[in-house]
Design an enzyme around this catalytic site. Structure first.
Site, PDB file in Angstrom:
ATOM      1  N   GLY A 133      26.656  32.988  41.744  1.00  0.00           N
ATOM      2  CA  GLY A 133      25.618  33.335  42.708  1.00  0.00           C
ATOM      3  C   GLY A 133      25.813  34.758  43.206  1.00  0.00           C
TER       4      GLY A 133
ATOM      5  N   HIS B 142      19.785  22.323  41.324  1.00  0.00           N
ATOM      6  CA  HIS B 142      20.770  23.073  42.122  1.00  0.00           C
ATOM      7  C   HIS B 142      20.923  22.393  43.482  1.00  0.00           C
ATOM      8  CE1 HIS B 142      22.717  26.253  44.369  1.00  0.00           C
ATOM      9  NE2 HIS B 142      23.066  26.769  43.211  1.00  0.00           N
TER      10      HIS B 142
ATOM     11  N   SER C   7      31.591  30.392  44.294  1.00  0.00           N
ATOM     12  CA  SER C   7      32.464  31.521  44.643  1.00  0.00           C
ATOM     13  C   SER C   7      33.248  32.071  43.450  1.00  0.00           C
ATOM     14  CB  SER C   7      33.404  31.141  45.791  1.00  0.00           C
ATOM     15  OG  SER C   7      32.647  30.807  46.949  1.00  0.00           O
TER      16      SER C   7
ATOM     17  N   GLU D   1      21.077  23.526  46.349  1.00  0.00           N
ATOM     18  CA  GLU D   1      20.180  24.057  47.394  1.00  0.00           C
ATOM     19  C   GLU D   1      18.790  23.432  47.271  1.00  0.00           C
ATOM     20  OE1 GLU D   1      21.003  28.170  46.516  1.00  0.00           O
ATOM     21  OE2 GLU D   1      23.016  27.903  47.323  1.00  0.00           O
TER      22      GLU D   1
ATOM     23  N   GLU E  17      28.986  22.397  40.358  1.00  0.00           N
ATOM     24  CA  GLU E  17      29.066  23.284  41.515  1.00  0.00           C
ATOM     25  C   GLU E  17      29.397  22.454  42.752  1.00  0.00           C
ATOM     26  OE1 GLU E  17      26.677  27.135  40.707  1.00  0.00           O
ATOM     27  OE2 GLU E  17      25.362  25.695  41.681  1.00  0.00           O
TER      28      GLU E  17
ATOM     29  N   GLY F 230      28.989  29.854  48.003  1.00  0.00           N
ATOM     30  CA  GLY F 230      28.749  30.880  49.011  1.00  0.00           C
ATOM     31  C   GLY F 230      29.750  30.865  50.159  1.00  0.00           C
TER      32      GLY F 230
ATOM     33  N   ASN G 136      22.848  33.336  38.874  1.00  0.00           N
ATOM     34  CA  ASN G 136      21.728  32.756  39.609  1.00  0.00           C
ATOM     35  C   ASN G 136      21.443  33.681  40.792  1.00  0.00           C
ATOM     36  OD1 ASN G 136      19.994  31.275  41.184  1.00  0.00           O
ATOM     37  ND2 ASN G 136      21.437  29.618  41.627  1.00  0.00           N
ATOM     38  N   TRP G 137      20.325  34.371  40.714  1.00  0.00           N
ATOM     39  CA  TRP G 137      20.014  35.367  41.748  1.00  0.00           C
ATOM     40  C   TRP G 137      19.388  34.758  43.000  1.00  0.00           C
ATOM     41  CZ3 TRP G 137      17.842  40.237  38.671  1.00  0.00           C
ATOM     42  CH2 TRP G 137      18.908  40.784  37.927  1.00  0.00           C
ATOM     43  N   LYS G 138      19.122  33.465  42.958  1.00  0.00           N
ATOM     44  CA  LYS G 138      18.565  32.770  44.131  1.00  0.00           C
ATOM     45  C   LYS G 138      17.367  33.564  44.700  1.00  0.00           C
ATOM     46  CE  LYS G 138      23.009  30.600  44.816  1.00  0.00           C
ATOM     47  NZ  LYS G 138      24.005  29.993  45.709  1.00  0.00           N
TER      48      LYS G 138
HETATM   49  P1  13P Z   1      28.158  31.637  44.857  1.00  0.00           P
HETATM   50  O1  13P Z   1      28.729  32.205  43.576  1.00  0.00           O
HETATM   51  O2  13P Z   1      27.489  32.642  45.722  1.00  0.00           O
HETATM   52  O3  13P Z   1      29.166  30.781  45.567  1.00  0.00           O
HETATM   53  O4  13P Z   1      26.966  30.647  44.418  1.00  0.00           O
HETATM   54  C1  13P Z   1      27.196  29.716  43.429  1.00  0.00           C
HETATM   55  C2  13P Z   1      25.892  29.120  43.022  1.00  0.00           C
HETATM   56  O5  13P Z   1      25.276  28.393  43.769  1.00  0.00           O
HETATM   57  C3  13P Z   1      25.346  29.479  41.702  1.00  0.00           C
HETATM   58  O6  13P Z   1      24.266  28.676  41.368  1.00  0.00           O
END
Ligand code: 13P
Length: 251
Positions: free
Chosen positions: A236, A97, A215, A99, A169, A175, A11-13
């Site tokens: 992420g 998600h 993570s 977020e 998640e 993160g 997931n490149w956000k």
């Molecule tokens: P990280 O791998 O940066 O913790 O993010 C996880 C995530 O939100 C994937 O959708």
């Protein structure tokens, strides 16, 4: 033995311009060319979907988006439909998600509408659930997840959900560098599978892929993937670099 094909998803956000996305995708296509027996997916931002789809064509890497809106079309400024995503080359779409829930007020109900729209549009939803740190600390992990799953999958039948992917998640692990231990993650994945069994039947519960996210890095993926109910990862930060993501893909 599980017959579920592992899925490693990036997931490149909100990272990468079109040219950055294209060059990372091209490097990944090369390094993932020898992977077999597992599915690989990247979800770039909307603007990069079509150019990245051209790079991924004929490769082992699939394309996904990070969200969608449930209406087919109309005066909904800023929104994107399932058909638009499919026309840009997407096969998957991430939905719900944390977020999106946290910063953009998405709820279980809107997540449910998005899953419906994705399935109608022949996209595979990657349906995200996860508890906050506060919920975990106060012993509410299972009740929070129970509610997210029941409301998110409300009014679906098992036959609708054969392709569905779930991503667990924990919000406190996203993160932060704090990964859930493989034992903590397995405990939740087993719980999620038992929920699916109760509401939708054993066959579906056994076949649905449940990814872990939060993570995930090259040095913790193998242990996570060693757990019986962990069928892949939603990555992420560590998916943004082709070499790092490739190391995860090759766990
Ligand atoms: P990280 O791998 O940066 O913790 O993010 C996880 C995530 O939100 C994937 O959708």
């Amino acid at each position: 033995m599980s017959t579920r094909t592992p899925l490693i998803a990036g997931n490149w956000k909100m990272f990468k311009t079109c040219s950055e996305a294209v060059s990372t995708a091209a490097a990944l296509v090369k390094s993932a060319a020898d992977v077999s027996g597992r599915d690989v997916l990247i979800a770039p931002p909307y603007t990069a979907l079509y150019p990245v789809s051209e790079v991924l064509a004929g490769s082992r890497v699939s394309l996904g988006a990070q969200n969608l809106f449930w209406e087919k079309e109309g005066a909904f400024t800023g929104e994107i439909s399932a058909a638009m995503l499919a026309s840009a080359g997407c096969r998957y779409v991430i939905i719900g998600h944390s977020e999106r829930r946290q910063y953009f007020n998405e709820t279980d109900e809107t997540v449910n509408r998005r899953i419906q729209a994705a399935l109608k549009g022949a996209l595979i939803p990657v349906f995200c659930v996860g508890e906050s740190e506060q919920a975990r600390d106060s012993g509410q992990t299972f009740s929070v997840l129970d509610k997210q799953i029941k409301n998110g999958l409300k009014s679906f039948f098992a036959k609708d959900l054969e392709k569905l992917v779930i991503a667990y998640e924990p919000v406190w692990a996203i993160g932060t560098g704090k990964t859930a231990s493989s034992r903590q993650a397995q405990e939740v994945h087993e719980f999620l599978r038992s929920l699916l069994d109760k509401s939708l039947g054993r066959e579906l519960a056994d076949s649905i892929r449940i990814l872990y996210g939060g993570s995930v890095k090259p040095d913790n993926i193998a242990e996570l993937m060693g757990m019986p109910d962990i069928d892949g990862a939603l990555v992420g930060g560590a998916s943004l670099n082709a070499d790092t993501f490739s190391a995860i893909v090759h766990y």
